[in-house]
Design a protein around this motif. Sequence first.
Motif, PDB file in Angstrom:
ATOM      1  N   GLU A 146     -12.191  21.606  -5.160  1.00 58.32           N
ATOM      2  CA  GLU A 146     -10.826  21.721  -4.684  1.00 58.32           C
ATOM      3  C   GLU A 146      -9.835  21.491  -5.805  1.00 58.32           C
ATOM      4  OE1 GLU A 146     -11.094  18.726  -1.648  1.00 58.32           O
ATOM      5  OE2 GLU A 146     -11.328  20.245  -0.100  1.00 58.32           O
ATOM      6  N   THR A 147      -8.588  21.801  -5.518  1.00 59.50           N
ATOM      7  CA  THR A 147      -7.502  21.550  -6.465  1.00 59.50           C
ATOM      8  C   THR A 147      -7.265  20.044  -6.558  1.00 59.50           C
ATOM      9  OG1 THR A 147      -5.820  21.653  -4.741  1.00 59.50           O
ATOM     10  CG2 THR A 147      -6.444  23.734  -5.811  1.00 59.50           C
ATOM     11  N   PRO A 148      -6.629  19.583  -7.633  1.00 53.38           N
ATOM     12  CA  PRO A 148      -6.328  18.147  -7.735  1.00 53.38           C
ATOM     13  C   PRO A 148      -5.533  17.621  -6.548  1.00 53.38           C
ATOM     14  CG  PRO A 148      -6.009  19.222  -9.855  1.00 53.38           C
ATOM     15  CD  PRO A 148      -6.277  20.321  -8.857  1.00 53.38           C
ATOM     16  N   GLU A 149      -4.628  18.449  -6.014  1.00 50.74           N
ATOM     17  CA  GLU A 149      -3.826  18.007  -4.875  1.00 50.74           C
ATOM     18  C   GLU A 149      -4.722  17.774  -3.655  1.00 50.74           C
ATOM     19  OE1 GLU A 149      -3.172  20.569  -6.769  1.00 50.74           O
ATOM     20  OE2 GLU A 149      -1.362  19.935  -7.817  1.00 50.74           O
ATOM     21  N   ALA A 150      -5.681  18.694  -3.435  1.00 52.69           N
ATOM     22  CA  ALA A 150      -6.584  18.549  -2.292  1.00 52.69           C
ATOM     23  C   ALA A 150      -7.538  17.379  -2.490  1.00 52.69           C
ATOM     24  CB  ALA A 150      -7.365  19.844  -2.077  1.00 52.69           C
ATOM     25  N   GLU A 151      -7.978  17.184  -3.724  1.00 49.74           N
ATOM     26  CA  GLU A 151      -8.889  16.079  -4.008  1.00 49.74           C
ATOM     27  C   GLU A 151      -8.211  14.732  -3.801  1.00 49.74           C
ATOM     28  OE1 GLU A 151     -10.185  16.789  -7.959  1.00 49.74           O
ATOM     29  OE2 GLU A 151     -11.781  18.177  -7.375  1.00 49.74           O
ATOM     30  N   ALA A 152      -6.898  14.696  -3.924  1.00 51.00           N
ATOM     31  CA  ALA A 152      -6.170  13.438  -3.766  1.00 51.00           C
ATOM     32  C   ALA A 152      -6.037  13.020  -2.303  1.00 51.00           C
ATOM     33  CB  ALA A 152      -4.777  13.554  -4.384  1.00 51.00           C
ATOM     34  N   GLN A 153      -6.208  13.937  -1.382  1.00 51.24           N
ATOM     35  CA  GLN A 153      -5.972  13.632   0.026  1.00 51.24           C
ATOM     36  C   GLN A 153      -6.844  12.499   0.562  1.00 51.24           C
ATOM     37  OE1 GLN A 153      -3.349  14.709   1.782  1.00 51.24           O
ATOM     38  NE2 GLN A 153      -2.826  15.591  -0.213  1.00 51.24           N
ATOM     39  N   PRO A 154      -8.171  12.452   0.278  1.00 49.31           N
ATOM     40  CA  PRO A 154      -8.964  11.313   0.781  1.00 49.31           C
ATOM     41  C   PRO A 154      -8.461   9.975   0.254  1.00 49.31           C
ATOM     42  CG  PRO A 154     -10.405  13.092   0.062  1.00 49.31           C
ATOM     43  CD  PRO A 154      -9.017  13.440  -0.395  1.00 49.31           C
ATOM     44  N   LEU A 155      -7.974   9.961  -0.987  1.00 50.58           N
ATOM     45  CA  LEU A 155      -7.469   8.722  -1.558  1.00 50.58           C
ATOM     46  C   LEU A 155      -6.156   8.312  -0.913  1.00 50.58           C
ATOM     47  CD1 LEU A 155      -8.229   9.486  -5.303  1.00 50.58           C
ATOM     48  CD2 LEU A 155      -9.619   8.224  -3.668  1.00 50.58           C
ATOM     49  N   ILE A 156      -5.325   9.309  -0.598  1.00 50.88           N
ATOM     50  CA  ILE A 156      -4.064   9.012   0.084  1.00 50.88           C
ATOM     51  C   ILE A 156      -4.344   8.461   1.478  1.00 50.88           C
ATOM     52  CG2 ILE A 156      -1.977  10.053   1.056  1.00 50.88           C
ATOM     53  CD1 ILE A 156      -2.000  12.001  -1.318  1.00 50.88           C
ATOM     54  N   ARG A 157      -5.312   9.064   2.179  1.00 54.07           N
ATOM     55  CA  ARG A 157      -5.677   8.561   3.513  1.00 54.07           C
ATOM     56  C   ARG A 157      -6.195   7.124   3.411  1.00 54.07           C
ATOM     57  NH1 ARG A 157      -7.521  13.959   4.273  1.00 54.07           N
ATOM     58  NH2 ARG A 157      -9.646  13.380   3.665  1.00 54.07           N
ATOM     59  N   LYS A 158      -7.002   6.851   2.378  1.00 57.20           N
ATOM     60  CA  LYS A 158      -7.513   5.492   2.217  1.00 57.20           C
ATOM     61  C   LYS A 158      -6.368   4.516   1.933  1.00 57.20           C
ATOM     62  CE  LYS A 158     -10.726   2.602  -0.362  1.00 57.20           C
ATOM     63  NZ  LYS A 158     -11.697   2.486  -1.461  1.00 57.20           N
ATOM     64  N   PHE A 159      -5.401   4.932   1.124  1.00 60.35           N
ATOM     65  CA  PHE A 159      -4.262   4.069   0.834  1.00 60.35           C
ATOM     66  C   PHE A 159      -3.519   3.707   2.111  1.00 60.35           C
ATOM     67  CE2 PHE A 159       0.321   3.727   0.204  1.00 60.35           C
ATOM     68  CZ  PHE A 159       0.390   2.637  -0.650  1.00 60.35           C
ATOM     69  N   PHE A 160      -3.223   4.704   2.948  1.00 63.13           N
ATOM     70  CA  PHE A 160      -2.506   4.434   4.195  1.00 63.13           C
ATOM     71  C   PHE A 160      -3.327   3.527   5.111  1.00 63.13           C
ATOM     72  CE2 PHE A 160       0.197   8.003   2.975  1.00 63.13           C
ATOM     73  CZ  PHE A 160       1.434   7.576   3.417  1.00 63.13           C
ATOM     74  N   ASP A 161      -4.640   3.705   5.115  1.00 67.18           N
ATOM     75  CA  ASP A 161      -5.505   2.876   5.940  1.00 67.18           C
ATOM     76  C   ASP A 161      -5.506   1.432   5.445  1.00 67.18           C
ATOM     77  OD1 ASP A 161      -7.506   2.413   7.979  1.00 67.18           O
ATOM     78  OD2 ASP A 161      -8.988   2.345   6.382  1.00 67.18           O
ATOM     79  N   CYS A 162      -5.595   1.254   4.119  1.00 68.57           N
ATOM     80  CA  CYS A 162      -5.665  -0.088   3.544  1.00 68.57           C
ATOM     81  C   CYS A 162      -4.330  -0.818   3.585  1.00 68.57           C
ATOM     82  CB  CYS A 162      -6.159  -0.018   2.098  1.00 68.57           C
ATOM     83  SG  CYS A 162      -7.874   0.517   1.933  1.00 68.57           S
ATOM     84  N   THR A 163      -3.231  -0.087   3.709  1.00 65.85           N
ATOM     85  CA  THR A 163      -1.896  -0.713   3.701  1.00 65.85           C
ATOM     86  C   THR A 163      -1.215  -0.539   5.052  1.00 65.85           C
ATOM     87  OG1 THR A 163      -0.880   1.313   2.813  1.00 65.85           O
ATOM     88  CG2 THR A 163      -1.640  -0.337   1.225  1.00 65.85           C
ATOM     89  N   ALA A 164      -2.009  -0.526   6.110  1.00 66.60           N
ATOM     90  CA  ALA A 164      -1.467  -0.267   7.448  1.00 66.60           C
ATOM     91  C   ALA A 164      -0.431  -1.298   7.879  1.00 66.60           C
ATOM     92  CB  ALA A 164      -2.606  -0.221   8.467  1.00 66.60           C
ATOM     93  N   SER A 165      -0.461  -2.486   7.268  1.00 68.10           N
ATOM     94  CA  SER A 165       0.506  -3.528   7.647  1.00 68.10           C
ATOM     95  C   SER A 165       1.892  -3.294   7.053  1.00 68.10           C
ATOM     96  CB  SER A 165      -0.012  -4.902   7.201  1.00 68.10           C
ATOM     97  OG  SER A 165      -0.163  -4.950   5.793  1.00 68.10           O
ATOM     98  N   LEU A 166       2.011  -2.376   6.092  1.00 69.00           N
ATOM     99  CA  LEU A 166       3.308  -2.095   5.476  1.00 69.00           C
ATOM    100  C   LEU A 166       4.122  -1.135   6.337  1.00 69.00           C
ATOM    101  CD1 LEU A 166       2.364  -1.512   1.724  1.00 69.00           C
ATOM    102  CD2 LEU A 166       3.221  -3.612   2.790  1.00 69.00           C
ATOM    103  N   PRO A 167       5.437  -1.180   6.218  1.00 65.09           N
ATOM    104  CA  PRO A 167       6.266  -0.178   6.902  1.00 65.09           C
ATOM    105  C   PRO A 167       5.922   1.218   6.397  1.00 65.09           C
ATOM    106  CG  PRO A 167       7.595  -2.016   6.117  1.00 65.09           C
ATOM    107  CD  PRO A 167       6.239  -2.183   5.513  1.00 65.09           C
ATOM    108  N   ALA A 168       5.978   2.199   7.284  1.00 66.49           N
ATOM    109  CA  ALA A 168       5.615   3.574   6.923  1.00 66.49           C
ATOM    110  C   ALA A 168       6.473   4.094   5.776  1.00 66.49           C
ATOM    111  CB  ALA A 168       5.747   4.481   8.142  1.00 66.49           C
ATOM    112  N   ALA A 169       7.754   3.718   5.757  1.00 68.19           N
ATOM    113  CA  ALA A 169       8.646   4.184   4.693  1.00 68.19           C
ATOM    114  C   ALA A 169       8.188   3.665   3.334  1.00 68.19           C
ATOM    115  CB  ALA A 169      10.078   3.744   4.971  1.00 68.19           C
ATOM    116  N   ALA A 170       7.742   2.404   3.286  1.00 70.61           N
ATOM    117  CA  ALA A 170       7.267   1.832   2.021  1.00 70.61           C
ATOM    118  C   ALA A 170       5.985   2.514   1.575  1.00 70.61           C
ATOM    119  CB  ALA A 170       7.036   0.334   2.184  1.00 70.61           C
TER     120      ALA A 170
END
Length: 199
Positions: A146-170
């Motif tokens: 995949e493209t670098p942008e597509a490859e980044a998606q699993p990492l972005i999902r993991k970030f949101f999962d690991c930081t679920a206690s933060l406000p969505a805007a942050a």
Amino acid sequence: MAADLRFKPYPACDGALAYIESAIDLRRRFQLTADNVQKVIVCVDGAAAELCQPYDAGNEVPSPERTRFSMKYAIALALSEGNVRLSHFAQDWASTHSRVCALAQRIHLETSARDNNGVRASGQLNIHTRDGHEHASNPDIARGTETPEAEAQPLIRKFFDCTASLPAAAQTAIIEHALQLETASDLHEVVPILMGAQS
């Protein structure tokens, strides 16, 4: 050394990552459900055979930390839930754990004597379904080109999962700046966001 570095997209033992990717890929491509899986044969080789010991679900409910080092549990979680997230190992995980354990009991490991000399594990799975089909993984497809942008998606999902206690805007602001770090002139805009997220 830097060329050998890679991100860890799933909160499980490193030796299980290739198998998690294969399980998610097979689930998506063949629209598999946990109930339709009769058995899974896992070809384990090299370091993965030592790092990911089988976890045989019984009466004892192990800690979430223990199951992260189970090849069977990681594959069952990927097939059952379609992903492996930090939230799956939360303290209130009883319902998820029950579903995953039922599937983990139908996963069988075949350990190869081949030593992969530290090379990434094969990720080879063979899934037998109750309707008589067999689906074998293709690790090259699972890893993708995949493209670098597509490859980044699993990492972005993991970030949101690991930081679920933060406000969505942050969360969104941190990701937006992180994706632009290579072209950023300085970090003056990033630091206040990170400091705000800690408060």
